[in-house]
Design a protein around this motif. Structure first.
Motif, PDB file in Angstrom:
ATOM      1  N   ILE A 484      45.784  53.363  27.573  1.00 34.02           N
ATOM      2  CA  ILE A 484      45.711  53.807  28.947  1.00 34.02           C
ATOM      3  C   ILE A 484      45.874  55.142  29.166  1.00 34.02           C
ATOM      4  O   ILE A 484      46.154  55.863  28.294  1.00 34.02           O
ATOM      5  CB  ILE A 484      46.586  53.035  29.591  1.00 34.02           C
ATOM      6  N   PRO A 485      45.370  55.753  30.595  1.00 36.54           N
ATOM      7  CA  PRO A 485      45.339  57.171  30.631  1.00 36.54           C
ATOM      8  C   PRO A 485      46.764  57.554  30.982  1.00 36.54           C
ATOM      9  O   PRO A 485      47.635  56.997  31.068  1.00 36.54           O
ATOM     10  CB  PRO A 485      44.305  57.132  31.792  1.00 36.54           C
ATOM     11  N   ARG A 486      46.731  58.987  31.358  1.00 30.58           N
ATOM     12  CA  ARG A 486      47.906  59.251  31.793  1.00 30.58           C
ATOM     13  C   ARG A 486      48.159  58.929  33.146  1.00 30.58           C
ATOM     14  O   ARG A 486      47.569  58.968  33.891  1.00 30.58           O
ATOM     15  CB  ARG A 486      48.090  60.958  31.450  1.00 30.58           C
ATOM     16  N   ARG A 692      47.850  47.053  35.459  1.00 32.82           N
ATOM     17  CA  ARG A 692      47.654  47.631  33.982  1.00 32.82           C
ATOM     18  C   ARG A 692      46.177  47.262  33.458  1.00 32.82           C
ATOM     19  O   ARG A 692      45.878  48.349  33.034  1.00 32.82           O
ATOM     20  CB  ARG A 692      48.626  47.042  33.190  1.00 32.82           C
ATOM     21  N   GLU A 693      45.760  46.153  33.777  1.00 35.67           N
ATOM     22  CA  GLU A 693      44.500  45.870  33.240  1.00 35.67           C
ATOM     23  C   GLU A 693      43.172  46.748  33.807  1.00 35.67           C
ATOM     24  O   GLU A 693      42.459  46.960  33.130  1.00 35.67           O
ATOM     25  CB  GLU A 693      43.910  44.264  33.287  1.00 35.67           C
ATOM     26  N   LEU A 694      43.501  46.616  35.096  1.00 35.16           N
ATOM     27  CA  LEU A 694      42.542  47.593  35.599  1.00 35.16           C
ATOM     28  C   LEU A 694      42.503  49.077  35.517  1.00 35.16           C
ATOM     29  O   LEU A 694      41.591  49.857  35.110  1.00 35.16           O
ATOM     30  CB  LEU A 694      42.796  47.466  37.306  1.00 35.16           C
ATOM     31  N   ALA A 695      43.853  49.613  35.295  1.00 34.35           N
ATOM     32  CA  ALA A 695      43.968  50.715  34.486  1.00 34.35           C
ATOM     33  C   ALA A 695      43.305  51.067  33.270  1.00 34.35           C
ATOM     34  O   ALA A 695      42.562  52.210  33.046  1.00 34.35           O
ATOM     35  CB  ALA A 695      45.353  51.360  34.399  1.00 34.35           C
ATOM     36  N   GLY A 696      43.414  50.312  32.439  1.00 34.40           N
ATOM     37  CA  GLY A 696      42.774  50.254  31.375  1.00 34.40           C
ATOM     38  C   GLY A 696      41.359  50.066  31.249  1.00 34.40           C
ATOM     39  O   GLY A 696      40.488  50.766  30.432  1.00 34.40           O
ATOM     40  N   LEU A 714      52.980  50.601  34.645  1.00 30.22           N
ATOM     41  CA  LEU A 714      51.980  51.086  33.962  1.00 30.22           C
ATOM     42  C   LEU A 714      52.424  51.904  32.636  1.00 30.22           C
ATOM     43  O   LEU A 714      51.739  51.698  31.581  1.00 30.22           O
ATOM     44  CB  LEU A 714      51.031  51.957  34.660  1.00 30.22           C
ATOM     45  N   LYS A 715      53.529  52.603  32.717  1.00 31.81           N
ATOM     46  CA  LYS A 715      54.012  53.076  31.594  1.00 31.81           C
ATOM     47  C   LYS A 715      54.483  52.006  30.383  1.00 31.81           C
ATOM     48  O   LYS A 715      54.331  52.467  29.280  1.00 31.81           O
ATOM     49  CB  LYS A 715      55.232  53.785  31.875  1.00 31.81           C
ATOM     50  N   GLU A 716      54.629  50.857  30.802  1.00 27.93           N
ATOM     51  CA  GLU A 716      55.194  49.894  29.664  1.00 27.93           C
ATOM     52  C   GLU A 716      54.069  49.676  28.835  1.00 27.93           C
ATOM     53  O   GLU A 716      54.082  49.038  27.817  1.00 27.93           O
ATOM     54  CB  GLU A 716      55.353  48.646  30.663  1.00 27.93           C
ATOM     55  N   CYS A 717      52.661  49.856  29.208  1.00 32.42           N
ATOM     56  CA  CYS A 717      51.545  49.713  28.370  1.00 32.42           C
ATOM     57  C   CYS A 717      51.698  50.603  27.043  1.00 32.42           C
ATOM     58  O   CYS A 717      51.080  50.477  25.949  1.00 32.42           O
ATOM     59  CB  CYS A 717      50.467  49.927  29.207  1.00 32.42           C
TER      60      CYS A 717
END
Length: 718
Positions: A484-486, A692-696, A714-717
């Motif tokens: 995932i991004p920053r 999280r899925e959308l961030a990915g 999100l950081k848990e990813c």
């Protein structure tokens, strides 16, 4: 007590260094040699001058010591070709430098075989290597042609010529590492390739016998010293600290710049980099992966005027400290090396009207930018340390910029004899590294302006080369599949705390956010406050606009608490956030300048104040805004990075972005259409995503940063 003699023949000097068996330097001798540029393509050296300089430094350094020299090692510049008479040892033509590209046209008919050549040799089809130079001599040099007809012609890399003239018996030999820079050497078979000799129509009879780098080459004439190791200069330098570590890249910056990494016991396969041999001995070979920048010290030296070498170094040190806005340089001295392999491309500066100091800094940064391109090809994520050596590495500002750019610690040895040390250690035949002083360490710092120039360089370069419209290489898609991004904390950690408060900002950092975004409005007395809205009602329950009150009045108003706030918060000012910035130098901060304040006070007044506050204290702060004009002001009047928040994702905004060239483009994620975002010299950020899925999904499209209220989730990813 016994000792080892290291002979280091480089582009600009021949050196001889004597080490004791513990690696301590006992004596050094050096003699400069000339390099002659006939034009932008042809580069030569006097082979007799080089030979005499090597003999001279050997004699001089041995006169300085009283201990017995046990063995010797020879390291030379690679891909420099010499042709000589087998009987007399006399050179028949000038040495054709590794920088020379006169054979480019001769190699064009072989373009359709480039992939097959690379598979055998580990090299691209390039005029820098020996095959094209040998063909050029055979077709154009009458003295070479005459001796060839008589059966006395010898050709080979500089190391072969020196062995033939320094060793008893005039052996015509070459080590594997130098042979591997010929376009004729089979990396797996460790010998000349019959297929390639036939392809290039080069007789095997004129080439030297291939030997391992560690072998008994013979005794030095006039000295009872056995030459036990012959190799290329970069192959020696990578062994300056013993066996190279798998997680370390060596960068050696001399006339050219080279980045090397050990590749194990099998030849590496990489389409855009070089495969080579680190060291070979009986029944064992260690391979390496290598990238090359053709114009390093040679490009910088071209800008030198009447200064001595030391005076010029002092000037460069000062300019590295003082110049904050150099232009972009596309450095094509010697042609573009890896990973581009473009032989003919014009050198340019963007913009063109920069003074000498800025141009020299631009050239030095171009070296770093091209090195970073090569590090990226080497899987930079698995490199934990960079070890740097060579003449330009003595510049602290250059080493620090490299660390900042790569995000990896850079270790510089205090010993400037890396090549000599490496070949001496190999000649000793030890498997234990020599004890050395602790290197100087340059740790990465946040440097958004430098990274902005790197992105701009990539944009200019790819545009000039007519590369694909997609800014990212196809291989980037693979590396993004499971990542995932920053993460940017939007107005701090506002999913848990009141937005734009010190608690919210520090909580975001403590939760692992890569960056924090906050908003700036001005008070009545033109003090920058951290607040989003024009009016106070939503966040404080008070009436009126923020610029109806002074700074001191605003700081009396309590922020309406969020669920996890333990105490009443007050509206912070920019000075308080700058203190947080100073305490967290590895976190980026995005400061959004709001339209209401710009309309009320005017762009000039607002931006002059913000740039003054952030110039010394906000080097890892990026100014962002919807308002294009205030970003143009920042670009004209500071080196701070900027980010444009797009109101629309359309052709007009894209054209404006290509004129402004911001460091970041920021857009509501709903405005993207499911296609990769516009390519360019910028990072992409989308807001606000809390899933999280959308961030990915957006990361795989090419988005670099996600602005979110759900930092921990999100950081848990990761």
């Amino acid at each position: 007590m016994s000792a080892i003699l290291a002979i280091d023949q480089g582009t600009h000097a021949s050196r001889a260094v004597v080490f004791d068996t513990a690696g301590r330097i006992l004596a050094v001798a050096m003699q400069p040699v000339a390099l002659r540029r006939l034009d932008a393509v042809q580069v030569e050296q006097n082979a007799v001058e080089i030979l005499q300089s090597v003999r001279g430094v050997i004699d001089t350094v041995l006169e300085k010591i009283s201990v017995q020299v046990k063995s010797a090692g020879l390291a030379t510049q690679r891909s420099t070709l010499v042709a000589w008479d087998r009987e007399t040892g006399e050179p028949l033509a000038p040495a054709i430098s590794w920088q020379d590209r006169r054979a480019a046209n001769l190699l064009q008919p072989y373009a359709d075989r480039a992939a097959a050549i690379h598979a055998i040799t580990g090299l691209p089809l390039s005029p820098h290597y020996l095959a094209g130079k040998i063909k050029w001599l055979l077709e154009n040099d009458r003295a070479v042609q005459a001796v060839f007809q008589s059966g006395r012609l010898c050709v080979g890399p500089l190391a072969s010529f020196l062995c033939a003239n320094l060793l008893c018996g005039k052996p015509h030999v070459v080590d594997h590492s130098n042979a591997a820079r010929s376009l004729l050497f089979d990396l797996r078979r460790l010998d000349w390739s019959p297929e390639l000799l036939a392809l290039f129509e080069i007789p095997r009879s004129i080439l030297p016998e291939c030997r391992t780098t560690l072998a008994e080459y013979g005794s030095l004439i006039g000295h009872d010293i056995e030459l036990c190791c012959v190799c290329g200069d970069q192959n020696a330098a990578i062994h300056a600290e013993g066996i190279p570590a798998a997680d370390t890249a060596l960068i050696n910056i001399g006339s050219g710049a080279f980045v090397l990494r050990e590749a194990g016991v099998n030849p590496p396969r990489h389409e855009r980099l070089l495969g080579g041999i680190a060291v070979s001995r009986d029944n064992h070979v260690d391979y390496l992966l290598e990238g090359t920048v053709n114009g390093a010290g040679s490009a910088v030296d071209a800008m030198r005027e009447q200064e001595t070498e030391e005076e010029f170094r002092q000037l460069m040190t000062q300019w590295l400290a003082d110049v904050v806005d150099p232009p972009i340089c596309i450095n094509t001295i010697g042609g573009l090396g890896s990973p581009w392999w473009i032989d003919q491309a014009p050198m340019c500066f963007v913009p063109e009207n920069a003074d000498r100091a800025k141009r020299i800094i631009a050239i030095m940064e171009s070296i770093l930018f091209m090195l970073l391109d090569n590090l990226a090809e080497m899987a930079r994520d698995s490199i934990q340390k960079i070890r740097i050596s060579g003449g330009l590495s003595r510049l602290d500002g250059l080493c620090q910029r490299l660390a900042d750019l790569a995000g990896i610690p850079v270790a510089r040895t205090t010993d400037h004899e890396a090549t000599a040390r490496g070949v001496a250690w190999l000649a000793l035949g030890s498997d234990q590294p020599w004890t050395q002083e602790q290197p100087e360490l340059f740790t990465p710092r946040t440097n958004p302006a430098l990274k902005r120039r790197y992105r701009h360089y990539r944009h200019v370069l790819l545009t000039a080369l007519g590369a694909k419209a997609d800014w990212r290489r196809e291989s980037d898609t693979t590396t993004r599949l499971n990542k995932i991004p920053r993460i940017v904390a939007h107005r701090g950690y506002r999913g848990r705390h009141a937005e734009n408060t010190l608690t919210s900002i520090t909580a975001a950092i403590d939760s692992g956010a890569d960056a924090v975004e906050f908003d700036i409005q001005f008070s009545r007395d033109a003090e920058p406050m951290i607040f989003h809205d024009e009016t106070l009602a939503r966040m404080t329950g008070e009436q009126g606009r923020i610029f109806d009150y002074s700074r001191e009045q605003l700081k009396q108003f309590a922020i309406l608490s969020a669920a996890e706030d333990l105490a009443k918060e007050r509206i912070p000012d920019l000075g308080q956030v700058i203190e947080v910035m100073a305490a967290h130098p590895r976190v980026l901060f995005f400061a959004e300048v709001k339209r209401h304040t710009l309309d009320h006070f005017g762009i000039e007044k607002v931006m002059r104040r913000l740039l003054a506050d952030l110039r010394d204290n906000g080097k890892h702060c990026i100014l962002i805004s919807f308002e294009h004009e205030c970003l143009e002001y920042a670009r004209r009047n500071s080196a701070l990075a900027i980010g444009w928040v797009l109101r629309e994702y359309d052709a007009a905004h894209r054209a404006a972005a290509e004129r402004l060239l911001p460091d970041y483009l920021i857009v509501n994620h709903e405005k993207l259409t499911g296609e990769p975002p516009w390519p360019g010299p910028w990072d992409w950020m989308v807001y606000e995503i809390n899933d999280r899925e959308l961030a990915g999904q957006y990361y795989r499209l090419g988005v670099d940063w996600i602005s979110t209220a759900a930092v921990s989730e999100l950081k848990e990813c990761h």
